[in-house]
Design an enzyme around this catalytic site. Structure first.
Site, PDB file in Angstrom:
ATOM      1  N   SER A 163       0.839  -1.198   0.000  1.00 53.01           N
ATOM      2  CA  SER A 163       0.000   0.000   0.000  1.00 53.01           C
ATOM      3  C   SER A 163       0.872   1.245   0.000  1.00 53.01           C
ATOM      4  CB  SER A 163      -0.889   0.015   1.243  1.00 53.01           C
ATOM      5  OG  SER A 163      -1.525   1.271   1.376  1.00 53.01           O
ATOM      6  N   TYR A 185      -1.460   0.542  10.355  1.00 56.36           N
ATOM      7  CA  TYR A 185      -1.642  -0.183   9.093  1.00 56.36           C
ATOM      8  C   TYR A 185      -0.430   0.080   8.201  1.00 56.36           C
ATOM      9  CZ  TYR A 185      -3.699  -1.351   4.522  1.00 56.36           C
ATOM     10  OH  TYR A 185      -3.945  -1.855   3.279  1.00 56.36           O
TER      11      TYR A 185
END
Lengths: 252, 448
Positions: free
Chosen positions: A145, A158
């Protein structure tokens, strides 16, 4: 030829039932790849297998594999290799997402996310890497990501798991490319999926189909990293270079 | 993943294609079985014009089905296809037309979902031959109000099945749709068009064309008056045979976006007049014929994404009424006269003859003529719709729920003797009326 011939690939796919994985698997199906789906919900796998078959995949089978359970990884990949008669590409789009707030409030959820998105993802990739190398190489395409590119306020935890994963994939690429392993790290920005439904939408939000197109192109070219949708490459180039003093102040 | 839109909590709104909005938010998930457990309504791509797809004010969350779009089975012999309800017709066309299959019935846009096509029991240019979409549906998987998930069809839970075809989602959430696709001989359409001098000639031309053509529709210039009232262009089509059609597939067209709302005056009376005049004149020959791309034949307006923004911030509505065969001759003319007497400039008006009654309890089509008028939202639009509805009542007709935003409850009840039967179905399947919409509150007397 600027484009490698890649149709008719043998693909093992962890995470094809939903979101970006669904979109990517569909585009692979439409170009005639043979797919083997891995996941934890057999009924969902069967439904996605039907969909991919109807869209033109050469063949679609599936087997149980759960990112929460590392003992499932080896047997699942073996089943895929056997059913496909070899393995050209392994794709991993599975993972967990949770907001910074949820992760700060729930340390159990945090432990689970770090375990699944980093530790177990790496363990899965190691199993895949061994099998691909044993056959002389292939593609390993893993969804990390943009959240891993920089420590940012809304996605500290995250982002940390994805930072670790991206760095691992970078290392794999450096270590094994000469042996024929082509590792592609996918860094999606904000993409409209079930996972992000209801979150406030930032600029440059994209659709899973756009991401899938970029990923296939990058895989055919043998790129090591792809940002998708495309504008995120520039956005992240800026963010990566912002001084800490600025990062402390901004809210993204 | 199941997540609730946060925007709902702090004043978010949803709107239909006509762009007038109501408070509401969407629950978006790939898993309709899970997502449908506690919401009053499902919605797909939001292409119904008015408030059919808007959730009720007291429970303003609708299940958005568009992520549930998998094809679950397709029989290459019979054409039987089963898919999740959120599958878009555009995607179905993209995948199946190159293989020689097409939806048995297509509405005028392909940005609709299978679930929406069932709920509105959509019809298209082939209504006079093939009926509505519901005629080709064999089974539905539904979540009903008591929490059960079940299959229904003409043989099992037939009342639920026929009530859900054209039932606007009010008897249960449609989770999966099974229907029969149609084999087509090529990827091209043979189209012939002709100018028609006025509305009475139009009714005759449509019924004459129906004998020879499987697909027909008329575009009406509803600005022209006097003896030219209702002049327009009749379009007739059929699938081109394999020998007529080029070997290559039609080229996909770019779909530019309209990036901003046009100001209200842009579709004012003068510009609409000019557009209609031009469109009619552009068709300078009396007749044309040739091969056309199915995209431009079936979906001429899809070329411009967000074309609804042309109507500016206040949006627009569509009035679509069915003038049954029992109406006295000249019914279409009388409707247009009301429109023109009130100075209602309709940018787009469409006329189509129907020959089949829908199978659904509340299906819109029946033998007769339907007239669809796009009408910009202005201060006097309600009065215009009321006047059209009063005349429609005289003609014994009814309106199409998928288009409606402004019909009054008492008028709707007067048009719909079938409501009694539909009410009995709701009593049987959802006695507490857990399933409802902004439209059912407006037209069916559901509590808000």
């Amino acid at each position: 030829m600027s484009r490698a011939h890649t149709s008719g690939q043998k693909v093992a796919f962890l995470g094809a039932t939903r979101g970006m994985g669904r979109a990517l698997a569909r585009q692979m199906a439409e170009r005639g790849d043979a797919l083997f789906l891995l996941g934890r919900d057999d009924e969902e796998l069967a439904r996605s297998a039907s969909d991919l078959e109807a869209r033109g995949a050469e063949s679609v089978e599936h087997a149980h594999c759960d990112l929460e359970d590392p003992t499932s990884f080896g047997p699942a990949l073996d089943a895929a290799t056997e059913a496909l008669g070899g393995l050209d590409t392994v794709v991993v789009t599975a993972g967990i997402f949770a907001t910074q707030q949820a992760l700060e409030e729930d340390s159990e959820l945090l432990a689970r996310l770090l375990r699944v998105d980093f530790t177990h993802s790496v363990l899965f990739c190691e199993q895949a890497r061994r099998r691909l190398l044993a056959q002389g190489g292939g593609n390993l395409c893993v969804f990390s990501s943009v959240a891993g590119d920089r420590g940012r306020k809304p996605i500290v935890l995250y982002g940390a798991s994805k930072a670790g994963l991206s760095r691992y994939l970078e290392g794999l690429d450096h270590r094994y490319r000469a042996e024929g392993l082509r590792v592609l790290t996918v860094k999606p920005g904000f993409v409209r999926t079930g996972m992000t439904a209801g979150l406030p939408e930032p600029p440059f939000a994209g659709d899973p189909e756009d991401v899938a197109r970029s990923v296939l192109k990058a895989m055919d070219r043998g790129d090591a990293v792809v940002y998708a949708p495309a504008p995120w490459r520039a956005v992240m180039a800026v963010i990566r270079h912002l001084p800490r003093a600025v990062m402390r102040r901004v809210e993204f | 993943m199941t997540k609730r839109s946060k925007r709902g909590a702090n004043g978010s709104r949803l709107s239909g294609w006509g762009r007038h909005s109501a408070p509401g938010s969407e629950l978006k998930t790939e898993n309709l079985e899970r997502g449908s457990m506690d919401v009053p309504l499902s919605r797909g791509l939001g292409r119904s014009y008015g408030d059919s797809s808007l959730p009720p004010a007291d429970k303003p969350v609708a299940l958005n089905t568009t992520l549930a779009d998998r094809i679950l089975s397709f029989d290459t012999e019979s054409g039987l296809l089963r898919a999740e309800a959120g599958l878009a017709l555009a995607e179905l066309n993209r995948l199946f037309l190159p293989r020689g299959w097409f939806t048995p019935v297509s509405p005028g846009t392909q940005y609709v979902t299978l679930g929406g096509m069932v709920a509105a029991d959509v019809h298209g240019k082939n209504q006079h031959v093939d009926g509505d979409f519901g005629d080709h549906v064999t089974r539905l998987k539904m979540r009903v109000a008591d929490g059960r998930v079940l299959w229904c069809g003409p043989e099992e839970h037939a009342d639920l099945f026929f009530g859900s075809i054209g039932g606007m989602g009010l008897l249960g959430h449609i989770l999966e749709v099974e229907f029969t696709m149609r084999r087509v001989p090529s990827q091209w359409i043979w189209q012939e068009t002709e100018r028609v001098p006025n509305i009475d000639a139009f009714e005759q031309a449509l019924s004459a064309a129906a004998k020879d053509w499987p697909m027909t529709v008329g575009w009406i210039d509803c600005v022209a008056g006097g003896t030219s009232l209702g002049r327009g262009i009749l379009m007739k089509g059929r699938w081109a045979t394999a020998s007529e059609a080029p070997k290559h597939a039609p080229r996909p067209k770019p779909r530019p976006r309209l990036p901003f709302d046009l100001p209200e005056w842009a579709l004012g009376r003068l510009s609409v007049r000019a557009f209609n005049e031009l469109y009619y004149r552009k068709h300078f020959r009396k007749e044309t014929r040739g091969l056309v791309d199915p995209q431009s034949f079936f979906y001429p307006l899809d070329i411009l994404r967000d074309w609804n923004r042309m109507y500016g911030r206040r949006g627009f509505t569509q009035w679509q009424g069915l003038l049954p065969r029992s109406a006295k001759s000249g019914a279409a003319r009388r409707m247009l006269e009301i429109l023109s007497a009130r100075g209602g400039a309709s940018f787009l008006a469409v006329i189509k003859d129907c020959d089949k009654a829908g199978v659904g309890t509340l299906s819109f089509p029946a033998p007769g003529i339907t007239l669809a008028l796009d009408i910009p939202m202005r201060d006097d639009t309600q009065a215009l719709i009321d006047a059209l509805n009063q005349q429609l009542l005289v003609e014994g007709g009814r309106i199409y729920l998928a288009k409606d935003s402004l019909t009054r409850e008492e008028d709707f009840r007067a048009m719909e003797p079938r409501l009694e039967e539909f009410g009995r179905l709701r009593e049987a399947w959802d006695p507490e009326h857990k399933l409802k919409s902004a439209q059912s509150i407006r037209l069916l007397g559901d509590s808000a």
